[in-house]
Structures are given as structure tokens and as C-alpha cells.
Scaffold this active site. Sequence first.
Site, PDB file in Angstrom:
ATOM      1  N   ASP A 114      -5.141  -2.143   1.522  1.00  0.00           N
ATOM      2  CA  ASP A 114      -4.278  -1.224   1.213  1.00  0.00           C
ATOM      3  C   ASP A 114      -2.745  -1.820   0.990  1.00  0.00           C
ATOM      4  O   ASP A 114      -2.151  -1.063   1.813  1.00  0.00           O
ATOM      5  CB  ASP A 114      -4.687   0.656   1.771  1.00  0.00           C
ATOM      6  CG  ASP A 114      -4.309   1.413   0.938  1.00  0.00           C
ATOM      7  OD1 ASP A 114      -2.629   1.871   0.783  1.00  0.00           O
ATOM      8  OD2 ASP A 114      -4.800   2.291   0.226  1.00  0.00           O
ATOM      9  N   GLY A 115      -2.364  -0.906  -0.136  1.00  0.00           N
ATOM     10  CA  GLY A 115      -0.784  -1.588  -0.394  1.00  0.00           C
ATOM     11  C   GLY A 115      -0.129  -0.468  -0.317  1.00  0.00           C
ATOM     12  O   GLY A 115       1.794  -0.867   0.426  1.00  0.00           O
ATOM     13  N   ASP A 132       0.659  -3.415  -9.049  1.00  0.00           N
ATOM     14  CA  ASP A 132      -0.499  -3.247 -10.591  1.00  0.00           C
ATOM     15  C   ASP A 132      -1.728  -3.280 -10.101  1.00  0.00           C
ATOM     16  O   ASP A 132      -2.220  -3.963 -10.059  1.00  0.00           O
ATOM     17  CB  ASP A 132      -0.177  -4.634 -11.301  1.00  0.00           C
ATOM     18  CG  ASP A 132      -1.211  -4.605 -12.635  1.00  0.00           C
ATOM     19  OD1 ASP A 132      -2.023  -4.038 -13.018  1.00  0.00           O
ATOM     20  OD2 ASP A 132      -1.760  -5.351 -13.221  1.00  0.00           O
TER      21      ASP A 132
END
Length: 251
Positions: A114-115, A132
Site C-alpha cells: 500500500d503506497g 498515480d
Amino acid sequence: MSHPIDISEEAGIRYLHFGSLWIQGAMRIARPWHLELDYTREMMASLLMRDDSRFPRNVLLIGLGAASITKFLYRNFPLSKLTVVEIEPRVVAAARQFFKLPDDPKRLNIVIADGAKFIAGNDKNYDLIMVDGFDEDARPGELDTLPFYQMCRARLNDNGILAVNLLGRSRGYAASLGRLREAFEARALAFPSCESGNVIALAATGEPVRIELDDLKEHAERLKAETGLNLLPTLARIEEAQTCPGGVFLL
């Protein structure tokens, strides 16, 4: 991700979808290193913000998609080390199988995570962070929150740049830009990008970005000569959208 990952092709272009017609990425089959979608090209305006041959050396990309941005940086900036964080393993598999994602662990580190959680638990700094990331319903989730943008700022080197695809939805992007500006002490701007509705925002740390528009265009022309990427239309839009007092771009 519960939706299937679909691949389609039309007129020599291969597209990535998450269970809908909405395009998550694209690649012209005959030019796999080319940035096919307008917004991916516009995100590269971040490369013009620092006139430094060493920029960017360390890049963090959150969201892989069809790997267009990753491949462009990998091919054209051979001294750069890239870390790509993608939450969905199937997207990575699709990028390798259908979109020519390079396999080079020394320069290209692919992390399944998970970013927002990755950046919260990571203490490495980057010259450039590019965000993005969207789910199958075109929602960025935690990737469009004040805490996330604050963490991005903390992970940028001195003179670092953040580029974010805000994807201008019906409700607009003012709230997102407001969060960015709060996180970066007002050093953030956005410009309407292209017909797809994407809105690209840039934010900066360190020394102020103060570049004569003529110098910015000269930098863009060098980049075009070296990579084939033409950012002059982007600069024209920036010039129209921003005040650029006295012909100077400020960030």
C-alpha cells in the site's frame, strides 16, 4: 482488488483496465517506451523543475499501471534508481507480461505494498516522488489526504519535487490542491492537463523554483532532443494557467 484486470488492443495501442472501460494505462505496441497518454507526459514537467544533471537520482513511484512512467524514466535516466510501489500483484504481473516492464532489480525495485503505508514506514529520501494510484473506481483513497502529502514532503530530499495525478473528477480538484498546498506551505500548483480530465499537480521543497520561461523552454527542448518527449505544449498551458509574473515560473 476484486475486479478483473483486462487487456484490450485497438489501432496498435494496448490498454490496461480494472474491470471497466476506464483506462488505467496504455502502450503503443510499436513504441513501448513512449508515453502514450497525455497525462503521463504532463507529469514529466516535474523533470524541468531542477536544472541539475543529477536530477533525479532516486525516484519513488506510487502506482504502476501499465508502467509507462516507470519505463520512460528507466530508459532515459540510466543513473536513476527507481522504487515502484504497487498494491496489486496482478498489476505487476500484467505489466511484465503485456507492457514490457523491465526486470532489473539493481535499478528497478518493485514493491508490492500500500503506497500510503509504504511511505509512512520508510525513512529513505527521494529527489522525485510521482503519485498515480487509483482503485478500480478511480478513487485515490489515502493517496489524496493531508497526512499522505505531509509524509511525501518528509521523504523528499532538499530541492525535491512531488508530482501527483489528481484526476479531475466532477467535484473538481480544489480540495486536493488545498491539501497539497497546506502540506508544502503553499508551494504547490496544479494545471488542467488534457481532455481525459486529468489534473497534474506539482509541489516543491528546498530552494524556490524560479525559472525564466525562456530557460524552461530551452530545458524542454533539450529533454525533447534527448528523449523524444515534447513538453513545449505543456509549458504553453502552464504559461496560460499561471500568472508567471515577468515571464518567470515560480514554485
